[in-house]
Design a protein around this motif. Sequence first.
Motif, PDB file in Angstrom:
ATOM      1  N   THR A   1       4.405   7.788   6.939  1.00 34.51           N
ATOM      2  CA  THR A   1       3.300   8.763   7.076  1.00 34.51           C
ATOM      3  C   THR A   1       3.200   9.703   5.875  1.00 34.51           C
ATOM      4  O   THR A   1       2.113  10.168   5.546  1.00 34.51           O
ATOM      5  CB  THR A   1       3.441   9.582   8.374  1.00 34.51           C
ATOM      6  OG1 THR A   1       4.784  10.016   8.494  1.00 34.51           O
ATOM      7  CG2 THR A   1       3.060   8.767   9.580  1.00 34.51           C
TER       8      THR A   1
ATOM      9  N   HIS B   1      -3.595  -4.325   6.608  1.00 32.20           N
ATOM     10  CA  HIS B   1      -4.230  -3.041   6.913  1.00 32.20           C
ATOM     11  C   HIS B   1      -5.581  -3.355   7.522  1.00 32.20           C
ATOM     12  O   HIS B   1      -6.357  -4.126   6.943  1.00 32.20           O
ATOM     13  CB  HIS B   1      -4.369  -2.185   5.647  1.00 32.20           C
ATOM     14  CG  HIS B   1      -3.033  -1.743   5.131  1.00 32.20           C
ATOM     15  ND1 HIS B   1      -2.467  -0.537   5.471  1.00 32.20           N
ATOM     16  CD2 HIS B   1      -2.132  -2.369   4.358  1.00 32.20           C
ATOM     17  CE1 HIS B   1      -1.274  -0.442   4.901  1.00 32.20           C
ATOM     18  NE2 HIS B   1      -1.049  -1.547   4.216  1.00 32.20           N
TER      19      HIS B   1
ATOM     20  N   CYS C   1       5.748   2.725   9.213  1.00 31.53           N
ATOM     21  CA  CYS C   1       4.665   3.699   9.058  1.00 31.53           C
ATOM     22  C   CYS C   1       5.201   4.856   8.236  1.00 31.53           C
ATOM     23  O   CYS C   1       5.869   5.751   8.764  1.00 31.53           O
ATOM     24  CB  CYS C   1       4.183   4.177  10.424  1.00 31.53           C
ATOM     25  SG  CYS C   1       3.079   2.994  11.165  1.00 31.53           S
TER      26      CYS C   1
ATOM     27  N   GLU D   1      -5.509   8.048   7.451  1.00 33.87           N
ATOM     28  CA  GLU D   1      -4.545   7.023   7.849  1.00 33.87           C
ATOM     29  C   GLU D   1      -3.509   7.609   8.818  1.00 33.87           C
ATOM     30  O   GLU D   1      -3.156   6.994   9.817  1.00 33.87           O
ATOM     31  CB  GLU D   1      -3.839   6.458   6.620  1.00 33.87           C
ATOM     32  CG  GLU D   1      -4.728   5.604   5.742  1.00 33.87           C
ATOM     33  CD  GLU D   1      -4.111   5.277   4.395  1.00 33.87           C
ATOM     34  OE1 GLU D   1      -4.518   4.271   3.809  1.00 33.87           O
ATOM     35  OE2 GLU D   1      -3.245   6.043   3.915  1.00 33.87           O
ATOM     36  N   ARG D   2      -3.037   8.810   8.470  1.00 29.19           N
ATOM     37  CA  ARG D   2      -2.026   9.465   9.311  1.00 29.19           C
ATOM     38  C   ARG D   2      -2.561   9.685  10.732  1.00 29.19           C
ATOM     39  O   ARG D   2      -1.890   9.403  11.716  1.00 29.19           O
ATOM     40  CB  ARG D   2      -1.635  10.808   8.689  1.00 29.19           C
ATOM     41  CG  ARG D   2      -0.137  10.935   8.526  1.00 29.19           C
ATOM     42  CD  ARG D   2       0.367  12.260   8.026  1.00 29.19           C
ATOM     43  NE  ARG D   2      -0.540  13.090   7.298  1.00 29.19           N
ATOM     44  CZ  ARG D   2      -0.642  13.150   5.972  1.00 29.19           C
ATOM     45  NH1 ARG D   2       0.141  12.413   5.230  1.00 29.19           N
ATOM     46  NH2 ARG D   2      -1.503  13.960   5.386  1.00 29.19           N
TER      47      ARG D   2
ATOM     48  N   LEU E   1      -5.092   8.096  12.154  1.00 26.12           N
ATOM     49  CA  LEU E   1      -5.357   6.795  12.778  1.00 26.12           C
ATOM     50  C   LEU E   1      -4.067   6.228  13.370  1.00 26.12           C
ATOM     51  O   LEU E   1      -4.033   5.768  14.516  1.00 26.12           O
ATOM     52  CB  LEU E   1      -5.938   5.839  11.721  1.00 26.12           C
ATOM     53  CG  LEU E   1      -6.383   4.482  12.236  1.00 26.12           C
ATOM     54  CD1 LEU E   1      -7.652   4.631  13.066  1.00 26.12           C
ATOM     55  CD2 LEU E   1      -6.673   3.534  11.073  1.00 26.12           C
ATOM     56  N   VAL E   2      -2.996   6.282  12.577  1.00 31.57           N
ATOM     57  CA  VAL E   2      -1.707   5.743  13.018  1.00 31.57           C
ATOM     58  C   VAL E   2      -1.217   6.506  14.254  1.00 31.57           C
ATOM     59  O   VAL E   2      -0.756   5.909  15.228  1.00 31.57           O
ATOM     60  CB  VAL E   2      -0.686   5.825  11.852  1.00 31.57           C
ATOM     61  CG1 VAL E   2       0.740   5.784  12.353  1.00 31.57           C
ATOM     62  CG2 VAL E   2      -0.931   4.681  10.880  1.00 31.57           C
TER      63      VAL E   2
ATOM     64  N   MET F   1       0.754   8.363   3.478  1.00 31.75           N
ATOM     65  CA  MET F   1      -0.611   8.078   3.953  1.00 31.75           C
ATOM     66  C   MET F   1      -1.538   9.261   3.685  1.00 31.75           C
ATOM     67  O   MET F   1      -1.081  10.398   3.594  1.00 31.75           O
ATOM     68  CB  MET F   1      -0.592   7.832   5.472  1.00 31.75           C
ATOM     69  CG  MET F   1       0.098   6.558   5.865  1.00 31.75           C
ATOM     70  SD  MET F   1       0.155   6.390   7.659  1.00 31.75           S
ATOM     71  CE  MET F   1       1.377   5.099   7.803  1.00 31.75           C
ATOM     72  N   ASN F   2      -2.825   8.937   3.603  1.00 32.66           N
ATOM     73  CA  ASN F   2      -3.787  10.038   3.494  1.00 32.66           C
ATOM     74  C   ASN F   2      -4.076  10.592   4.901  1.00 32.66           C
ATOM     75  O   ASN F   2      -3.607  10.053   5.904  1.00 32.66           O
ATOM     76  CB  ASN F   2      -5.062   9.599   2.757  1.00 32.66           C
ATOM     77  CG  ASN F   2      -5.841   8.525   3.504  1.00 32.66           C
ATOM     78  OD1 ASN F   2      -5.847   8.503   4.731  1.00 32.66           O
ATOM     79  ND2 ASN F   2      -6.483   7.644   2.762  1.00 32.66           N
TER      80      ASN F   2
ATOM     81  N   LYS G   1       0.821  -1.208   0.000  1.00 31.73           N
ATOM     82  CA  LYS G   1       0.000   0.000   0.000  1.00 31.73           C
ATOM     83  C   LYS G   1       0.860   1.264   0.000  1.00 31.73           C
ATOM     84  O   LYS G   1       0.688   2.149  -0.820  1.00 31.73           O
ATOM     85  CB  LYS G   1      -0.945   0.003   1.201  1.00 31.73           C
ATOM     86  CG  LYS G   1      -1.940   1.129   1.138  1.00 31.73           C
ATOM     87  CD  LYS G   1      -3.151   0.860   1.973  1.00 31.73           C
ATOM     88  CE  LYS G   1      -4.231   1.908   1.684  1.00 31.73           C
ATOM     89  NZ  LYS G   1      -5.279   1.896   2.687  1.00 31.73           N
ATOM     90  N   HIS G   2       1.808   1.326   0.925  1.00 28.98           N
ATOM     91  CA  HIS G   2       2.614   2.549   1.039  1.00 28.98           C
ATOM     92  C   HIS G   2       4.086   2.352   0.681  1.00 28.98           C
ATOM     93  O   HIS G   2       4.857   3.303   0.734  1.00 28.98           O
ATOM     94  CB  HIS G   2       2.509   3.112   2.461  1.00 28.98           C
ATOM     95  CG  HIS G   2       1.112   3.516   2.825  1.00 28.98           C
ATOM     96  ND1 HIS G   2       0.467   3.033   3.939  1.00 28.98           N
ATOM     97  CD2 HIS G   2       0.228   4.327   2.197  1.00 28.98           C
ATOM     98  CE1 HIS G   2      -0.750   3.550   3.994  1.00 28.98           C
ATOM     99  NE2 HIS G   2      -0.932   4.321   2.949  1.00 28.98           N
TER     100      HIS G   2
END
Length: 165
Positions: free
Chosen positions: A121, A56, A119, A128-129, A131-132, A124-125, A10-11
């Motif tokens: 970051t 995820h 992670c 997501e950022r 949430l993490v 990430m959107n 994903k990332h």
Amino acid sequence: MKMAIVFMSKHGTTEKVVKIISEHLIHYNYEIFNLRNNKSPDISKFDFVIIGGSIHAGKVQHSVKHFCISNAETLLTKKVGLFLCCMETGDKATQQFNNAFPAVLRQHAFYTGLMGGECLTDKMNFFERNLVKMVIGGPEKYPKLNGKAISTFLKELDEIIPNLN
Ligand SMILES: Cc1cc2nc3c(=O)[nH]c(=O)nc-3n(C[C@H](O)[C@H](O)[C@H](O)COP(=O)(O)O)c2cc1C
């Protein structure tokens, strides 16, 4: 002997692990398939297939699961290695791994590995950022790739590949 590395990321962490593995295989004949671009790669001509994905919200990518299930019969005729990137460790990671890959494939695989996670970051959107940050906390608590697990995997490859030629 031909090898295929099939993955979804994903990332970028799983892709990073794929890069490490492929750099290790530089003297061999291999092809890389990113399931993001090709959901059903033809693996029939390969002797050895490595499959990697990441977790995820508790699950592996659907494309990884689908690839494993729809190619299970073919995969059982080949050497198979399975790995997963995730931030959990211990029993929870093992449980995620067991849910990610079909039991027949796990039992058949020459190597199954949990490679840790990252992670990233900046990739990430917004959600997501946040949430993490909420779940994990600050960057000092972010998970890391498991160098030992990756080295073990590469060592296993070194041992198994000469026997396949
Ligand atoms: C929104 C989000 C949810 C995640 N959920 C989980 C999870 O449920 N369990 C876990 O072990 N890791 C979880 N992770 C950690 C990822 O598995 C880890 O960041 C991994 O390195 C991602 O690899 P990739 O960039 O190749 O997709 C999550 C990460 C994000 C950004």
